[in-house]
Write a protein that holds these residues in place. Structure first.
Motif: not given
Length: 105
Positions: A22-42
């Motif tokens: 949750e903290e990784l997804c909510d990192d303020p740097k995401r606003d600058e980089t526009k890179q998002e965290v994706q969940a993966v199920l294996t």
């Protein structure tokens, strides 16, 4: 941290708990980089193991005992992951060499 060798590339794998995800997804740097965290199920024998992809970085999502979080069904995983704020809304499912995507709501 673990190292895996795939196709002559070394991929590092780190571990996070759900709070860390949750903290990784909510990192303020995401606003600058526009890179998002994706969940993966294996797909595994007893259901689906959860990990997350942040660019080139892979994170195993672990429980309080350090074991990788597992879900018996995709529906249970989707329900749990829909509560993670700012997670990329497309879930990747790796099922015995095939990849599918599921849209989280």
């Amino acid at each position: 941290m673990k190292n895996r060798k795939m196709n002559d590339q070394v991929e590092q794998c780190y571990c996070l708990n759900f709070y860390g995800l949750e903290e990784l997804c909510d990192d303020p740097k995401r606003d600058e980089t526009k890179q998002e965290v994706q969940a993966v199920l294996t797909s595994i024998r007893s259901g689906y193991a959860l990990s997350a992809r942040d660019g080139d970085q892979i994170y195993k999502i672990v429980d309080e005992r350090g074991r990788q979080v597992r879900f018996k069904t995709i529906a249970i995983a989707v329900d749990r992951l829909s509560d993670v704020p700012h997670l990329f809304p497309v879930l990747e499912v790796q099922n015995y060499g095939c990849r599918e995507v599921i849209y989280l709501q």
